[in-house]
Write an enzyme that holds these catalytic residues in place. Sequence first.
Site, PDB file in Angstrom:
ATOM      1  CB  CYS A   2      -1.924  -0.825   1.324  1.00  0.00           C
ATOM      2  SG  CYS A   2      -2.871  -1.823   2.495  1.00  0.00           S
ATOM      3  N   GLY A  28       1.461  -5.429  -1.362  1.00  0.00           N
ATOM      4  CA  GLY A  28       0.107  -5.912  -0.922  1.00  0.00           C
ATOM      5  C   GLY A  28      -0.421  -6.973  -2.168  1.00  0.00           C
ATOM      6  CG  ASN A 101       0.351   2.101   3.423  1.00  0.00           C
ATOM      7  OD1 ASN A 101       0.091   1.147   4.095  1.00  0.00           O
ATOM      8  ND2 ASN A 101       1.662   2.766   3.035  1.00  0.00           N
ATOM      9  N   GLY A 102      -1.969   2.329   5.857  1.00  0.00           N
ATOM     10  CA  GLY A 102      -1.541   2.549   7.512  1.00  0.00           C
ATOM     11  C   GLY A 102      -2.766   1.880   8.546  1.00  0.00           C
ATOM     12  CE1 TYR A 257       9.998  -9.268   3.816  1.00  0.00           C
ATOM     13  CE2 TYR A 257       8.169  -7.815   4.176  1.00  0.00           C
ATOM     14  CZ  TYR A 257       8.529  -9.047   3.524  1.00  0.00           C
ATOM     15  OH  TYR A 257       7.898  -9.928   3.079  1.00  0.00           O
ATOM     16  CG  ASP A 365      15.214 -13.661   6.392  1.00  0.00           C
ATOM     17  OD1 ASP A 365      15.270 -12.841   5.483  1.00  0.00           O
ATOM     18  OD2 ASP A 365      14.242 -14.292   6.504  1.00  0.00           O
ATOM     19  CG  ASP A 366      14.039  -9.578   5.849  1.00  0.00           C
ATOM     20  OD1 ASP A 366      13.101  -9.222   6.776  1.00  0.00           O
ATOM     21  OD2 ASP A 366      13.725 -10.250   4.960  1.00  0.00           O
TER      22      ASP A 366
END
Length: 502
Positions: A2, A28, A101-102, A257, A365-366
Amino acid sequence: MCGIVGLVSKSAVNQAIYDGLIVLQHRGQDAAGIVTCHDGRMLMRKANGLVRDVFHTRHMLRLRGNMGIGHVRYPTAGCTSSAEAQPFYVNSPFGIALAHNGNLINAEELKRELFVEDRRHLNTDSDSEVLLNVFAHELDAVSKLRIGEDDIFSAVAGVHRRCSGAYAVVAVITDLGVVAFRDPYGIRPLVYGKRQTDEGVEYMVASESVALDALGFELVRDVEPGEGIFIDKDGNLFTRQCSKSHRLSPCIFEQVYFARPDSIIEGISVYNSRVNMGEFLARKIERVFPEHDIDVVIPIPESSLTSALQLADTLNINYRAGFVKNRYIGRTFIMPGQKQRKKSVRQKLNAIDMEFRNKNVLLVDDSIVRGTTSEQIIQMAREAGANKVYFASAAPPVRYPNVYGIDMPSATELIGHGRDNQAIADAIGADWLVYQDLEDLVEATRLGNPGITEFETSVFDGKYVTGDVTPSYLQHLEWLRSDDAKEQRRSDDEVIEIHNSA
């Protein structure tokens, strides 16, 4: 994952928080919310949707006040109910709103404690509501009508004693100020900055430094693991280490990412990290495939662009933008549910045939998580006329679920789980596949800050830094994050919403 914002200003903060959330929208897409404080009252607007869709002029006009917090959400457990949009609010003590966030490892245990011992009622399944009530209870234990920074930091210390897992938090306490703190391992990112105005100094806390940049704030530093920050309503800043045991172990997947390339996290430029990842990956290709016949390097937009460009430059191979991205489609990694992700890939990307036709193409790609996106993109390359399609991942194989706030699914849904490189290449349809080595990924990131001795790398090696992730917890998490469980929760939410609207 988030995005969070907290702000104490000399003027109205509604527009600034909105702008900060817009910058953090990549963290998010499911829901957004803002809480401000004005004349002893909390004012809140939150709902499902993108920031631009949740907040309209009528909402912004009502979000008065010079301090507040904001949140953008993507659901780690796959629930899309608007009831779990953040921030959450409790009226006792004082009135507190919190955004998080977490992910808490011991959320179920804490839920029981809160009900049986603390006599607190929870209205959702969100661990963020759990964290809010733990903080509120610890603050309530002060038993004072007027509190200061010592009492707030004591409550933060109580959170650290009781909560396990990853958490970066912003909270606003009615008529007092904004609080921010980070778990003792510093897994999820959190920074703060300041700006000088004619009226005085203003402070802002955010998940990434780009949110500070966009609003003209100067980055001061990262919030330290276990540290608490309190900015009172007059703009005075207080900081204190609130954890007896703490060590920095930031999530390396932020660099791979999640974070924007123009962010600085723990003193590390995300952009430079990704340049280094491309360099290391190119060197591995030279070792493993010295006689390669790659004609062109094509990135998969957008988080791989930086690594792919450096890889092509190192290998002295043409770099071409072979895919055009529809910017009105969200990030497929954080979409809830496999069906939605599959549908979105071809809506999001379209191949330019002339860049593929009769060429041996290396797609970069990452990372590769479920493999569904990679498989479809490789098929698109073949349909566009590619002769051979090779695939390179700037990150190692993702083999283990993430328990610290990233919705990496159950182990059985990870394409890297239980497969070697050849089996993965066969599964996604690549002619050959190369992954970044974990040691190289860590080194590519540490080059930006050699002082960091440890990163949180559990999705690659299964080593969880908090040390309390049990097989039974992983089994429970696997059920929560499976696509079948998510679909069932979405169906339940729809029934509830229909019932309420009636």
